[in-house]
Scaffold this active site. Structure first.
Site, PDB file in Angstrom:
ATOM      1  CG  HIS A   5      -1.869  -1.166   1.197  1.00 43.50           C
ATOM      2  ND1 HIS A   5      -2.780  -1.371   0.183  1.00 43.50           N
ATOM      3  CD2 HIS A   5      -2.006  -2.209   2.041  1.00 43.50           C
ATOM      4  CE1 HIS A   5      -3.433  -2.488   0.422  1.00 43.50           C
ATOM      5  NE2 HIS A   5      -2.984  -3.018   1.538  1.00 43.50           N
ATOM      6  CD  GLU A  47       8.592  18.278   6.404  1.00 43.91           C
ATOM      7  OE1 GLU A  47       8.145  19.155   5.654  1.00 43.91           O
ATOM      8  OE2 GLU A  47       8.078  17.987   7.487  1.00 43.91           O
TER       9      GLU A  47
HETATM   10  C1  LIG Z   1       7.989  11.225   4.967  1.00 39.42           C
HETATM   11  C2  LIG Z   1       7.626  10.377   6.168  1.00 39.42           C
HETATM   12  O1  LIG Z   1       6.549  10.498   6.706  1.00 39.42           O
HETATM   13  S1  LIG Z   1       8.766   9.248   6.742  1.00 39.42           S
HETATM   14  C3  LIG Z   1       7.838   8.240   7.818  1.00 39.42           C
HETATM   15  C4  LIG Z   1       7.213   7.084   7.084  1.00 39.42           C
HETATM   16  N1  LIG Z   1       6.161   6.520   7.903  1.00 39.42           N
HETATM   17  C5  LIG Z   1       6.348   5.685   8.949  1.00 39.42           C
HETATM   18  O2  LIG Z   1       7.453   5.263   9.267  1.00 39.42           O
HETATM   19  C6  LIG Z   1       5.119   5.348   9.726  1.00 39.42           C
HETATM   20  C7  LIG Z   1       5.019   3.858  10.072  1.00 39.42           C
HETATM   21  N2  LIG Z   1       5.302   2.987   8.937  1.00 39.42           N
HETATM   22  C8  LIG Z   1       4.519   2.957   7.832  1.00 39.42           C
HETATM   23  O3  LIG Z   1       3.566   3.704   7.663  1.00 39.42           O
HETATM   24  C9  LIG Z   1       4.865   1.921   6.780  1.00 39.42           C
HETATM   25  O4  LIG Z   1       5.647   0.924   7.371  1.00 39.42           O
HETATM   26  C10 LIG Z   1       5.644   2.493   5.556  1.00 39.42           C
HETATM   27  C11 LIG Z   1       4.914   3.675   4.966  1.00 39.42           C
HETATM   28  C12 LIG Z   1       7.044   2.934   5.971  1.00 39.42           C
HETATM   29  C13 LIG Z   1       5.747   1.364   4.512  1.00 39.42           C
HETATM   30  O5  LIG Z   1       4.449   1.065   4.074  1.00 39.42           O
HETATM   31  P1  LIG Z   1       4.083  -0.386   3.497  1.00 39.42           P
HETATM   32  O6  LIG Z   1       2.730  -0.328   2.919  1.00 39.42           O
HETATM   33  O7  LIG Z   1       4.335  -1.396   4.538  1.00 39.42           O
HETATM   34  O8  LIG Z   1       5.183  -0.508   2.343  1.00 39.42           O
HETATM   35  P2  LIG Z   1       5.167  -1.517   1.110  1.00 39.42           P
HETATM   36  O9  LIG Z   1       4.450  -2.771   1.452  1.00 39.42           O
HETATM   37  O10 LIG Z   1       4.724  -0.794  -0.099  1.00 39.42           O
HETATM   38  O11 LIG Z   1       6.729  -1.830   1.027  1.00 39.42           O
HETATM   39  C14 LIG Z   1       7.499  -1.513  -0.093  1.00 39.42           C
HETATM   40  C15 LIG Z   1       8.957  -1.582   0.252  1.00 39.42           C
HETATM   41  O12 LIG Z   1       9.276  -0.589   1.209  1.00 39.42           O
HETATM   42  C16 LIG Z   1      10.307  -1.073   2.070  1.00 39.42           C
HETATM   43  N3  LIG Z   1       9.804  -1.141   3.447  1.00 39.42           N
HETATM   44  C17 LIG Z   1       8.523  -1.092   3.863  1.00 39.42           C
HETATM   45  N4  LIG Z   1       8.469  -1.161   5.216  1.00 39.42           N
HETATM   46  C18 LIG Z   1       9.736  -1.239   5.653  1.00 39.42           C
HETATM   47  C19 LIG Z   1      10.338  -1.326   6.941  1.00 39.42           C
HETATM   48  N5  LIG Z   1       9.621  -1.328   8.057  1.00 39.42           N
HETATM   49  N6  LIG Z   1      11.680  -1.386   7.007  1.00 39.42           N
HETATM   50  C20 LIG Z   1      12.436  -1.365   5.907  1.00 39.42           C
HETATM   51  N7  LIG Z   1      11.913  -1.296   4.645  1.00 39.42           N
HETATM   52  C21 LIG Z   1      10.596  -1.230   4.524  1.00 39.42           C
HETATM   53  C22 LIG Z   1      10.658  -2.443   1.558  1.00 39.42           C
HETATM   54  O13 LIG Z   1      11.668  -2.293   0.591  1.00 39.42           O
HETATM   55  C23 LIG Z   1       9.385  -2.874   0.906  1.00 39.42           C
HETATM   56  O14 LIG Z   1       9.566  -3.862  -0.057  1.00 39.42           O
HETATM   57  P3  LIG Z   1       9.571  -5.422   0.414  1.00 39.42           P
HETATM   58  O15 LIG Z   1       8.350  -5.618   1.248  1.00 39.42           O
HETATM   59  O16 LIG Z   1       9.575  -6.141  -0.898  1.00 39.42           O
HETATM   60  O17 LIG Z   1      10.819  -5.626   1.194  1.00 39.42           O
END
Ligand SMILES: CC(=O)SCCNC(=O)CCNC(=O)[C@H](O)C(C)(C)COP(=O)(O)OP(=O)(O)OC[C@H]1O[C@@H](n2cnc3c(N)ncnc32)[C@H](O)[C@@H]1OP(=O)(O)O
Length: 509
Positions: A261, A285
């Site tokens: 997502h 950011e």
């Molecule tokens: C600009 C900002 O706001 S920075 C802050 C970002 N937000 C946060 O950290 C809040 C809490 N976390 C989240 O909301 C989510 O974990 C997100 C947005 C970071 C990732 O969203 P998801 O929907 O899980 O990502 P998605 O499934 O599309 O993953 C795509 C790729 O991103 C990377 N990724 C996603 N989550 C992680 C993680 N926790 N650690 C490392 N890499 C990650 C991986 O490369 C992943 O590919 P893979 O699953 O094949 O390894």
């Protein structure tokens, strides 16, 4: 009794629950704990004065109607100045007053919400997709719209709980500045659990804002100061000025993590940028490690087909034939890579310069067969002696790849590096290069794994439409061996010359 006995971990005590109407009363879709609570309960993330404390924050799945419920087994009786944390007071700074009603009242409101059936997310629908047979929609609306603001206000409690150094947006700013903000909401479209319930269930959201882009007016006439009236008679629309678009807060709720997502949301925002002629570049950011990885993978997926179409590769013979053994002092960058074409691609896809360089460098590395790279145990000692005179053209490519990356790293951190002794400077640059290269190898491995998985799914004669939609889900199985981009001396930040000073992830409206 010792103080520790009365102190508990705030991250454990807080529980977030997504609810929807059930047969008789609301049922739980998901429960999860926050990642951080220090903005609310202090750096130690501990709450004093309770035993068996549970702070349950409930959210209705469609409109995030919220509720706070506090329960505990025992409360510390105040002794002098020492008293239990006043939870109601503390939480009221973060959650709207309407969330502090009684639980039966809240449950009744969710269960009997007459508007739920007709609820549609605010703004307009900008993208739909299917993953694992489940349907999702992404909606986007300006912060000027009251329903966007109302939903965001309810969602904002997730910011301190899940985004490190994130602060909720001020939504009461003047309209001209709210106009710069667009909020994206991701929803799952579900079968409504009851005839009156909503078919929308929240997955995540992101906020973006436009940031003035200063045009380098090289070769153009200089603007002159006019004597006209101020403010200008015709209204300047901030939503139409040439801008960078910056992603401020980006969040997918934990029970939806690693299902693609985040990638869908990022790619949708990127697409909106590409289609909007007033947006020059997409920036982020203060991204965290997970977001960096997500963005790298998504940008690689976007740019790789274009790079392949242009057959981009490092020219292993950049010097004219008559250069002889004497090596010119300057890096032959324009002879190694097609700089003009690259500039065109970058402008077309509106990727910020440093991010573009990362993706390009990873791609160029991928074009060198593994056995000629450090990761494939290439003979580095020999390469460092032979340099651009190596017999094998892939060895020469690798030599030049390393030089190109070093050149970029050096330019970015020249001010720091020139203060070091030459030997130390070379060592730091080498260490940084090794870290950067390691990160690229991991990106390529993850990308390769993902493509392989998608290929296999296609082979197994999965419905091709489903297979492509399931990309995100397939992502989930990739290696979990991750490192943050590591830089020894070199900080590699966004290319936003005149961006606001954002030491912390502070969103300014
Ligand atoms: C600009 C900002 O706001 S920075 C802050 C970002 N937000 C946060 O950290 C809040 C809490 N976390 C989240 O909301 C989510 O974990 C997100 C947005 C970071 C990732 O969203 P998801 O929907 O899980 O990502 P998605 O499934 O599309 O993953 C795509 C790729 O991103 C990377 N990724 C996603 N989550 C992680 C993680 N926790 N650690 C490392 N890499 C990650 C991986 O490369 C992943 O590919 P893979 O699953 O094949 O390894």
């Amino acid at each position: 009794m010792a103080n520790e006995d009365w102190s508990c971990d705030a991250n454990d005590a807080v529980q977030l629950t997504i609810v929807q109407p059930g047969e008789k009363k609301p049922t739980t879709i998901a429960t999860f704990h926050p990642q951080f609570t220090y903005p609310i309960f202090g750096d130690e993330e501990r709450i004093f004065g309770y035993k068996g404390l549970i702070i349950r924050l409930r959210f209705a799945a469609h409109d995030l109607r919220s509720h706070v419920h506090i329960s505990y087994d025992e409360k510390f009786k105040a002794v002098g100045d020492t008293a239990a944390t006043d939870l109601n007071k503390t939480l009221r700074d973060w959650i709207s007053e309407s969330a502090f009603i009684s639980l039966p009242e809240y449950e009744k409101a969710v269960q009997n919400d007459e508007n739920a059936k007709d609820f549609v997310p605010p703004g307009k629908r900008v993208h739909t997709y299917t993953t694992n047979g489940r349907n999702y929609e992404i909606w986007a609306g300006s912060l000027v719209e009251p329903d966007v603001r109302a939903l965001l206000e309810r969602a904002q409690i997730f910011v301190p709980l899940f985004i490190e150094a994130g602060t909720p947006l001020a939504t009461d700013d003047p309209e001209w500045t709210l106009e710069r903000w667009t909020v994206y909401f991701v929803y799952e479209v579900v079968t409504p659990p009851t005839p009156t319930a909503s078919k929308y269930s929240i997955v995540g959201y992101a906020t973006t804002y436009r940031w003035w882009f200063y045009h380098n007016r090289e070769g153009k006439t200089h603007p002159t100061v006019g004597n006209g009236p101020f403010p200008y008679p015709e209204q300047i629309k901030f939503s139409e000025l040439p801008s960078r678009l910056r992603i401020a807060q980006f969040l997918i709720l934990p029970h939806h993590h690693r299902s693609g997502h985040g990638t869908q949301l990022y790619t949708t925002i990127h697409k909106v940028c590409v289609e909007d002629p007033t947006i020059i570049e997409l920036t982020v950011e203060d991204p965290n490690e997970a977001f960096d990885e997500l963005r790298d993978a998504a940008d690689y997926h976007i740019l790789r087909p274009e790079f392949l179409k242009r057959d981009l590769n490092i020219n292993p013979n950049p010097y004219p034939a008559n250069t002889g053994k004497k090596r010119p002092r300057l890096m032959p960058t324009a002879a190694l890579i097609p700089t003009k074409t690259l500039h065109e691609i970058r402008s077309k896809y509106k990727i910020a310069p440093t991010q573009f360089a990362h993706i390009l460098e990873a791609f160029l590395l991928s074009r060198i067969p593994l056995k000629h790279r450090a990761a494939g145990n290439a003979n580095m000692a020999r390469l460092l002696i032979k340099k651009h005179n190596a017999e094998d053209e892939n060895d020469r490519r690798y030599y030049w790849w390393r030089m190109l990356v070093k050149q970029r790293l050096y330019k970015r951190s020249r001010d720091v590096l020139i203060q070091l002794e030459l030997n130390e400077r070379i060592q730091k640059l080498d260490e940084t290069l090794a870290n950067v290269e390691e990160g690229y190898e991991k990106l390529l491995e993850r990308f390769g794994n993902r493509e392989e998985r998608i290929g296999k799914m296609a082979e197994e004669e999965v419905d091709p439409k489903k297979a492509s939609m399931a990309e995100g889900t397939a992502n989930g199985a990739a290696g979990r061996d991750r490192t943050k981009r590591k830089y020894t001396v070199i900080e590699d930040d966004e290319d936003e010359g005149e961006g606001p000073a954002e030491a912390a992830k502070k969103a300014k409206v």
